[in-house]
Design a protein around this motif. Sequence first.
Motif, PDB file in Angstrom:
ATOM      1  N   GLY A   9     -10.854 -10.542  -3.098  1.00 22.96           N
ATOM      2  CA  GLY A   9     -11.243  -9.391  -1.638  1.00 22.96           C
ATOM      3  C   GLY A   9     -10.310  -8.107  -2.184  1.00 22.96           C
ATOM      4  O   GLY A   9      -9.411  -8.022  -3.394  1.00 22.96           O
ATOM      5  N   VAL A  10     -10.388  -6.891  -1.425  1.00 25.70           N
ATOM      6  CA  VAL A  10      -9.475  -6.511  -1.456  1.00 25.70           C
ATOM      7  C   VAL A  10      -8.925  -5.720  -0.102  1.00 25.70           C
ATOM      8  O   VAL A  10     -10.050  -5.543   1.381  1.00 25.70           O
ATOM      9  N   VAL A  11      -7.784  -5.307   0.197  1.00 32.49           N
ATOM     10  CA  VAL A  11      -7.533  -5.442   1.283  1.00 32.49           C
ATOM     11  C   VAL A  11      -7.511  -3.298   0.939  1.00 32.49           C
ATOM     12  O   VAL A  11      -7.150  -2.956   0.101  1.00 32.49           O
ATOM     13  N   THR A  12      -7.870  -3.026   1.985  1.00 30.83           N
ATOM     14  CA  THR A  12      -7.817  -0.810   2.202  1.00 30.83           C
ATOM     15  C   THR A  12      -6.440  -0.935   3.592  1.00 30.83           C
ATOM     16  O   THR A  12      -6.650  -1.390   4.666  1.00 30.83           O
ATOM     17  N   PRO A  13      -6.252   0.582   3.321  1.00 29.67           N
ATOM     18  CA  PRO A  13      -5.197   0.854   5.149  1.00 29.67           C
ATOM     19  C   PRO A  13      -6.753   1.167   5.976  1.00 29.67           C
ATOM     20  O   PRO A  13      -5.665   0.487   6.497  1.00 29.67           O
ATOM     21  N   ARG A  14      -7.258   0.659   5.834  1.00 33.06           N
ATOM     22  CA  ARG A  14      -8.782   0.952   6.770  1.00 33.06           C
ATOM     23  C   ARG A  14      -8.722  -0.384   7.588  1.00 33.06           C
ATOM     24  O   ARG A  14      -8.305  -0.837   8.858  1.00 33.06           O
ATOM     25  N   GLY A  15      -8.948  -1.334   6.690  1.00 36.97           N
ATOM     26  CA  GLY A  15      -8.641  -2.598   6.684  1.00 36.97           C
ATOM     27  C   GLY A  15      -7.707  -3.169   7.780  1.00 36.97           C
ATOM     28  O   GLY A  15      -7.066  -3.859   8.440  1.00 36.97           O
ATOM     29  N   LEU A  16      -6.170  -2.636   7.299  1.00 32.40           N
ATOM     30  CA  LEU A  16      -5.037  -2.946   7.705  1.00 32.40           C
ATOM     31  C   LEU A  16      -4.727  -2.780   8.805  1.00 32.40           C
ATOM     32  O   LEU A  16      -4.329  -3.101   9.933  1.00 32.40           O
TER      33      LEU A  16
ATOM     34  N   VAL B  22       1.053  -1.168  -0.348  1.00 34.15           N
ATOM     35  CA  VAL B  22      -0.027  -0.445   0.297  1.00 34.15           C
ATOM     36  C   VAL B  22       0.823   1.440  -0.023  1.00 34.15           C
ATOM     37  O   VAL B  22       0.550   2.305  -0.880  1.00 34.15           O
ATOM     38  N   VAL B  23       2.142   1.559   0.857  1.00 32.40           N
ATOM     39  CA  VAL B  23       2.991   2.264   0.709  1.00 32.40           C
ATOM     40  C   VAL B  23       3.630   2.530  -0.154  1.00 32.40           C
ATOM     41  O   VAL B  23       3.596   3.315  -1.335  1.00 32.40           O
ATOM     42  N   GLY B  24       3.895   1.387  -0.999  1.00 30.36           N
ATOM     43  CA  GLY B  24       4.785   1.553  -2.390  1.00 30.36           C
ATOM     44  C   GLY B  24       4.070   1.847  -2.716  1.00 30.36           C
ATOM     45  O   GLY B  24       3.771   2.838  -4.395  1.00 30.36           O
ATOM     46  N   SER B  25       2.720   1.415  -3.848  1.00 33.90           N
ATOM     47  CA  SER B  25       2.049   1.902  -4.581  1.00 33.90           C
ATOM     48  C   SER B  25       1.416   3.218  -4.968  1.00 33.90           C
ATOM     49  O   SER B  25       1.119   3.729  -5.809  1.00 33.90           O
ATOM     50  N   GLY B  26       0.689   3.365  -3.336  1.00 35.50           N
ATOM     51  CA  GLY B  26       0.233   4.741  -3.654  1.00 35.50           C
ATOM     52  C   GLY B  26      -1.035   5.042  -3.537  1.00 35.50           C
ATOM     53  O   GLY B  26      -2.224   5.282  -3.629  1.00 35.50           O
ATOM     54  N   GLN B  27      -1.735   3.555  -4.198  1.00 33.85           N
ATOM     55  CA  GLN B  27      -2.781   3.564  -4.548  1.00 33.85           C
ATOM     56  C   GLN B  27      -3.656   2.784  -3.197  1.00 33.85           C
ATOM     57  O   GLN B  27      -3.793   3.307  -2.473  1.00 33.85           O
TER      58      GLN B  27
ATOM     59  N   GLN C  38      -7.180  -1.720  10.747  1.00 31.65           N
ATOM     60  CA  GLN C  38      -7.857  -2.770  12.312  1.00 31.65           C
ATOM     61  C   GLN C  38      -7.206  -4.558  12.149  1.00 31.65           C
ATOM     62  O   GLN C  38      -7.591  -4.513  13.451  1.00 31.65           O
ATOM     63  N   GLY C  39      -6.675  -4.571  11.031  1.00 28.45           N
ATOM     64  CA  GLY C  39      -5.821  -6.031  11.579  1.00 28.45           C
ATOM     65  C   GLY C  39      -4.591  -5.894  12.243  1.00 28.45           C
ATOM     66  O   GLY C  39      -3.791  -7.001  13.310  1.00 28.45           O
ATOM     67  N   VAL C  40      -3.925  -4.500  12.294  1.00 26.75           N
ATOM     68  CA  VAL C  40      -2.947  -4.765  13.196  1.00 26.75           C
ATOM     69  C   VAL C  40      -2.780  -4.378  14.700  1.00 26.75           C
ATOM     70  O   VAL C  40      -3.405  -5.056  15.602  1.00 26.75           O
ATOM     71  N   ARG C  41      -4.779  -4.198  14.744  1.00 24.25           N
ATOM     72  CA  ARG C  41      -5.190  -4.100  16.372  1.00 24.25           C
ATOM     73  C   ARG C  41      -6.148  -5.052  16.577  1.00 24.25           C
ATOM     74  O   ARG C  41      -6.139  -5.166  17.859  1.00 24.25           O
ATOM     75  N   GLY C  42      -5.739  -6.249  15.513  1.00 26.65           N
ATOM     76  CA  GLY C  42      -6.658  -7.806  15.863  1.00 26.65           C
ATOM     77  C   GLY C  42      -8.540  -7.194  15.906  1.00 26.65           C
ATOM     78  O   GLY C  42      -8.561  -8.586  16.120  1.00 26.65           O
ATOM     79  N   THR C  43      -8.666  -7.331  15.233  1.00 29.53           N
ATOM     80  CA  THR C  43     -10.072  -6.973  15.355  1.00 29.53           C
ATOM     81  C   THR C  43     -10.605  -6.892  13.452  1.00 29.53           C
ATOM     82  O   THR C  43      -9.259  -6.725  12.514  1.00 29.53           O
ATOM     83  N   ALA C  44     -11.939  -7.963  13.005  1.00 26.32           N
ATOM     84  CA  ALA C  44     -11.786  -7.999  11.809  1.00 26.32           C
ATOM     85  C   ALA C  44     -12.535  -6.744  11.419  1.00 26.32           C
ATOM     86  O   ALA C  44     -12.963  -5.800  11.649  1.00 26.32           O
ATOM     87  N   PRO C  45     -12.234  -7.124   9.686  1.00 26.36           N
ATOM     88  CA  PRO C  45     -12.711  -5.629   9.470  1.00 26.36           C
ATOM     89  C   PRO C  45     -14.082  -5.289   9.455  1.00 26.36           C
ATOM     90  O   PRO C  45     -14.951  -6.294   9.891  1.00 26.36           O
ATOM     91  N   ALA C  46     -14.321  -3.710   9.688  1.00 23.19           N
ATOM     92  CA  ALA C  46     -15.337  -2.707  10.174  1.00 23.19           C
ATOM     93  C   ALA C  46     -16.571  -3.251   8.677  1.00 23.19           C
ATOM     94  O   ALA C  46     -16.153  -3.454   8.053  1.00 23.19           O
ATOM     95  N   ASP C  47     -17.600  -2.475   9.095  1.00 25.47           N
ATOM     96  CA  ASP C  47     -18.928  -2.643   8.555  1.00 25.47           C
ATOM     97  C   ASP C  47     -17.841  -1.821   7.319  1.00 25.47           C
ATOM     98  O   ASP C  47     -17.625  -0.585   7.636  1.00 25.47           O
ATOM     99  N   LEU C  48     -18.755  -2.125   6.089  1.00 27.59           N
ATOM    100  CA  LEU C  48     -18.480  -1.775   4.489  1.00 27.59           C
ATOM    101  C   LEU C  48     -18.585   0.041   4.589  1.00 27.59           C
ATOM    102  O   LEU C  48     -18.474   0.254   3.400  1.00 27.59           O
ATOM    103  N   SER C  49     -19.741   0.387   4.892  1.00 25.42           N
ATOM    104  CA  SER C  49     -20.659   1.129   4.544  1.00 25.42           C
ATOM    105  C   SER C  49     -19.216   2.164   5.057  1.00 25.42           C
ATOM    106  O   SER C  49     -19.640   3.809   4.016  1.00 25.42           O
TER     107      SER C  49
END
Lengths: 279, 361
Positions: free
Chosen positions: B339-346, B321-326, B348-359
């Motif tokens: 699937g798609v991994v977003t900075p927000r999802g990452l 993510v950091v390298g591509s700037g996407q 949350q992963g670092v905190r150990g929680t599953a990805p939040a609501d997509l809205s």
Amino acid sequence: MSLGDLAVSPGAWVAPAVEWLNVNLHPAFAAVTRAVEGLLGGMEAALLGPPAWGVIVAAGLLGWWLGGWRMAALAAGALGFCRGAGLWEASVETLALVVVAVALSVLIAFPLGVLAARRPRVEAGLRPVLDVMQTVPPWVYLIPAVMIFSLGPTPALIATVVYGIPPMLRLTTLAFRQVPREFLELGEASGAAPRTILWRIELPLARPTLAVGLNQCILLSLAMVVLAGLVGAGGLGAEVTRGLTRMEMGPGLRAGLAIVAIALLLDRLSRASLDGRRG
Amino acid sequence: MSAMAASEVLIDCQSVWKVFGDNARAALRAIADRGLSKTEVLQEFSCVVGVSDASIQVRRGEIFCVMGLSGSGKSTLIRLLNRLIEPSSGRITVKGQDLSGLRGQALRDMRAKHIGMVFQSVALLPHRTVLENAAFGLEVQGVARARRLEVAREALARVGLSDWAGRLPRELSGGMQQRVGLARALAADPEIILMDEPFSALDPLIRRQLQDEFRSLTKELGKSAVFITHDLDEAIRIGDRIAIMRDGVIVQVGTAEEIVLNPADGYVADFVAGISRLHLIKAHSVMYEPAAWARARPEVDVGALPRTHPEADIDALIGMVVGSGQEGVAVVDGGRIVGVVTPRGLLQGVRGTAPADLSVV
Ligand SMILES: Nc1ncnc2c1ncn2[C@@H]1O[C@H](COP(=O)(O)OP(=O)(O)OP(=O)(O)O)[C@@H](O)[C@H]1O
Ligand SMILES: [Mg+2]
């Protein structure tokens, strides 16, 4: 009622008991006497048959094998002294008595000691018996022994065996108790049979403490065998007794030094054979 | 290894209990009838509950870690698996054989040939050389001396101790001694190896090294292992699956990722709180559905995102993510975007929680 009536008098019932044993079990005691005399006679014949220097050289070789040249010198020196003091036959008799007595003590004490280490109940039952055996003055054993077997080497041997058992038994129990639990678990987890665990794991780990027990057994037995000179056991004990009764310093002292030589010999050889560098 | 073989159960524990003490039977009945707790059992029957209703399955080829604090019953559990301890109730099957049905020689054969064990204290016999120690298991089985020493030599070579064969255990460092313990277990070629906190007494560096060696050796030889530890980092490093024990109860079983993402209770959550997620959590756990993501971010072309596979860990994803700037990273499995991994999802992963609501993507 005088105080005398209250005094405990175990002799009053021990003596009739011994008397009864004597009358009813005489053939058994006679057989024991024959067996003991046969055993001792054999040992003595083996040591007195060859010339003294042959035995001394053999002892030196044994010492060398067990602990190098120092042990060789000590073993040969000790026996050489006995020979030089003119006490060869007496020394051999004493040696034979001690060796046979210790062998019998170990034969009895080792299995009982192992059993006591495994079964707390057995140990609890044995403890008071051992306490009594160790606190009664040694010559007290000689009285019933002589009453049953009459004078000679047999009562001496029996009393010596009884006297040698407690240290060997106690230290055997201690030695097996000290084996760390994880080694027993290792044996079980490897699928070893109880016999294999005993010989391949417990015995080697118990060896240093067993060596201490054997050593004590030997030295106490030697002391007892000398004391048994009083009841006609022969050997160096008889020489000491003679020196004592006639109040002759020279022979008594010579015999005493020979006893020290034998003690050194047995002590060092037994130690070297059990916790030596080999194995 | 095929999926069938991989899922074959080697050790199966069903509702196993171990209660220590003279009144164990009565205590067990009271637990069943009245549901007493461990403390109540101790007060009422002066019995200690070592293992409480444990059910685990260890599969062929897997390293199964049991993690718990001191006194949680780990050693008791592992000793039940080779019947060094008799269970108070429950059933333990090893390689299809009910352990409680094995008597005398049959049990000894099972232990000698199929279940090896390594101890925290190592338990090397001090009067034997390293080689003779390594050969002990085979000696017990009655293998001839020349043959068993040959096999033991091979086992020592595996753990890198060939040069030490003739030494006595006391000449070796703690780490080396533990390797001898492992070689001793391997020499008998058991399919299952039980390890009771083998590395706990070692310093951290040696410990890491041994953990990695143990894992690769076990995998290479195709062995299965039950590995006890009180250190979650160690469990994560070594284990394919982890069971967490507390007060004799197995509170959760799962992969490290499952446990970190979905701790069964507060106790487990506290445990995993300090664990770094960077290498633990994988793309498939933090990714969003591609269709949902496309709906939320219609302006971004999913096909133009950098691509990765479902097993890529958070650390690698952050790099991308950091390298591509996407806006995110597309997760591709079998040629399809799953699937798609977003900075927000990452985050949350670092905190150990599953990805939040997509809205709120
Ligand atoms: N032989 C025994 N008799 C009575 N209680 C026991 C026995 N063995 C273990 N226990 C008890 O069972 C419980 C679990 O002990 P266990 O040794 O299995 O814990 P552990 O998780 O291995 O701990 P550690 O990390 O300290 O090794 C403890 O409360 C312990 O006191
Ligand atoms: Mg433990």
